[in-house]
Design an enzyme around this catalytic site. Structure first.
Site, PDB file in Angstrom:
ATOM      1  N   SER A   1       0.809  -1.216   0.000  1.00  0.00           N
ATOM      2  CA  SER A   1       0.000   0.000   0.000  1.00  0.00           C
ATOM      3  C   SER A   1       0.845   1.269   0.000  1.00  0.00           C
ATOM      4  O   SER A   1       0.581   2.198  -0.764  1.00  0.00           O
ATOM      5  CB  SER A   1      -0.939   0.005   1.210  1.00  0.00           C
ATOM      6  OG  SER A   1      -1.840  -1.072   1.143  1.00  0.00           O
TER       7      SER A   1
ATOM      8  N   THR B   1      -4.783  -4.303   7.576  1.00  0.00           N
ATOM      9  CA  THR B   1      -4.242  -5.604   7.203  1.00  0.00           C
ATOM     10  C   THR B   1      -4.103  -6.488   8.437  1.00  0.00           C
ATOM     11  O   THR B   1      -4.530  -6.117   9.539  1.00  0.00           O
ATOM     12  CB  THR B   1      -2.888  -5.442   6.461  1.00  0.00           C
ATOM     13  OG1 THR B   1      -2.506  -6.705   5.916  1.00  0.00           O
ATOM     14  CG2 THR B   1      -1.794  -4.924   7.381  1.00  0.00           C
TER      15      THR B   1
ATOM     16  N   LYS C   1      -8.293  -7.225  10.493  1.00  0.00           N
ATOM     17  CA  LYS C   1      -9.430  -7.097   9.577  1.00  0.00           C
ATOM     18  C   LYS C   1     -10.759  -7.474  10.229  1.00  0.00           C
ATOM     19  O   LYS C   1     -11.815  -6.989   9.812  1.00  0.00           O
ATOM     20  CB  LYS C   1      -9.211  -7.948   8.327  1.00  0.00           C
ATOM     21  CG  LYS C   1      -8.119  -7.423   7.405  1.00  0.00           C
ATOM     22  CD  LYS C   1      -8.051  -8.219   6.114  1.00  0.00           C
ATOM     23  CE  LYS C   1      -6.980  -7.681   5.188  1.00  0.00           C
ATOM     24  NZ  LYS C   1      -6.956  -8.373   3.879  1.00  0.00           N
TER      25      LYS C   1
ATOM     26  N   ASP D   1     -11.291  -5.669  -0.642  1.00  0.00           N
ATOM     27  CA  ASP D   1     -10.806  -6.954  -1.151  1.00  0.00           C
ATOM     28  C   ASP D   1     -11.896  -7.636  -1.975  1.00  0.00           C
ATOM     29  O   ASP D   1     -11.603  -8.354  -2.933  1.00  0.00           O
ATOM     30  CB  ASP D   1     -10.402  -7.881   0.002  1.00  0.00           C
ATOM     31  CG  ASP D   1      -9.057  -7.516   0.599  1.00  0.00           C
ATOM     32  OD1 ASP D   1      -8.254  -6.877  -0.099  1.00  0.00           O
ATOM     33  OD2 ASP D   1      -8.814  -7.879   1.764  1.00  0.00           O
TER      34      ASP D   1
ATOM     35  N   GLY E   1      -9.061 -18.196   6.826  1.00  0.00           N
ATOM     36  CA  GLY E   1      -8.782 -17.068   7.703  1.00  0.00           C
ATOM     37  C   GLY E   1      -9.433 -15.796   7.194  1.00  0.00           C
ATOM     38  O   GLY E   1     -10.370 -15.836   6.391  1.00  0.00           O
TER      39      GLY E   1
END
Length: 263
Positions: free
Chosen positions: A16, A61, A65, A119, A144
Site C-alpha cells: 500500500s 491488514t 481485519k 478486497d 482465515g
C-alpha cells in the site's frame, strides 16, 4: 495535507505505501501522504486517530481485519456479510453535529468511522473475466481473514465452495483428506493461505496437483513471487492461473474512490 495510511502488525512489507506514494507522484497529487502505522493492539486505534487528526482513510491488514469491526460506527453491507474490513473512511465531525444527524459515534468519539471491504471488489474484478461454466464449484485453501472476501464474492456469484484447512472445522475439508476426486469436482481453486510467499518460495499448499486439468482455474492471493509454486504446478498441468497483484491494485483504487467520495 490529507493523510492516509495502513494499520496492522507487523508491517515489514507494504504494498500500500509503495503503491500510493507512486500514485501521488504520478498523478501529481500534492496534498496527500501515505504512512505506515504499526498497530499491535487494535484498541489503540482511537489514540492513533487523535494523534493524527488529518487522517482521512486507513487500509487495514493482518491481524486486524476482523477485530477492527468493534471500533466502527458503520459497516457497508458486503463488508458486514464478509465479517471483515480492510478499508476505513475517517470523517471528522463534532459531537454536536453528529447528534443532530442522528449518527453519533458508537464510542462517543468526535469522528465517524466507516468500514468497507475493498478486497471484495478487488477479487471480483480480477477473477470474473476468467470464469467459465466449468467453474461452478470451488475449493478455498485456508479459512482465515483473507478467505472472507473470497467467500462473499463466490456467494454473490452462486458458486458453491468448500474450505480446506489444516485443522478440523465444521463444514471444512482437511488437506490430508483431499483426494483426486475433490480436485476433479472443483475446477476453481483459490489459495488464501500465505504458503509460498517470499522468501518461502519452495512451498505450496499440499493438494493432489496431478488431478489438475486444463479446465481448472488456480487463483493465488499471493503476489510475491509473481508465480508461486502453487501457480507453477497448475500451469504445468495447463490450468489457467492468476496471482493476486491485480486484486491488490483494484482494491487500492476502490479504497481511494471511497476516501474521496463526496458526502
Amino acid at each position: 495535507m490529507k493523510q492516509y495510511g495502513l494499520i496492522g502488525y507487523p508491517l515489514s512489507h507494504s504494498f500500500s505505501k509503495k503503491y500510493f506514494t507512486e500514485k501521488f507522484a504520478t498523478e501529481k497529487i500534492a496534498d496527500a501522504t501515505y504512512e505506515l502505522y504499526p498497530l499491535e493492539n487494535i484498541d489503540d486505534l482511537p489514540a492513533l486517530l487523535h494523534a493524527h487528526p488529518n487522517l482521512c482513510g486507513l487500509n487495514v491488514t493482518i491481524p486486524h481485519k476482523v477485530s477492527v469491526l468493534q471500533h466502527l460506527d458503520w459497516i457497508e453491507n458486503d463488508a458486514k456479510h464478509a465479517g471483515a474490513v480492510n478499508c476505513i473512511k475517517v470523517i471528522s465531525e463534532s459531537p454536536i453535529s453528529a447528534a443532530f444527524s442522528g449518527e453519533v459515534g458508537i464510542k462517543g468519539h468526535d469522528f465517524r468511522l466507516e468500514g468497507y471491504n475493498t478486497d471484495i471488489n478487488g477479487f471480483d474484478g480480477s477473477i470474473s473475466p476468467l470464469l467459465t461454466s466449468d467453474h461452478d464449484k470451488a475449493l478455498i485453501l485456508g479459512d482465515g481473514g483473507a478467505a472472507r472476501a473470497v467467500k462473499c464474492v463466490l456467494e454473490n456469484k452462486g458458486i458453491d465452495y468448500v474450505c480446506v484447512t489444516r485443522k478440523p472445522k465444521p463444514g471444512n475439508l482437511l488437506f490430508t483428506d483431499l483426494t483426486d476426486k475433490h480436485i476433479a469436482n472443483h475446477k476453481l481453486i483459490i489459495n488464501t493461505t500465505p504458503i509460498g510467499t517470499y522468501p518461502n518460495v519452495d512451498e505450496c499448499p499440499p493438494i493432489p496437483y496431478e488431478a489438475i486439468t486444463s479446465s481448472h482455474l488456480l487463483f493465488d492471493l499471493i503476489y510475491n513471487p509473481p508465480q508461486t509454486l502453487f501457480l507453477q504446478k497448475g500451469a504445468e498441468r495447463r490450468a489457467t492461473t492468476k496471482n493476486g497483484y491485480e486484486m491488490l491494485v483494484l482494491q487500492a483504487e476502490k479504497a481511494w474512490e471511497i476516501w474521496n467520495l463526496e458526502e
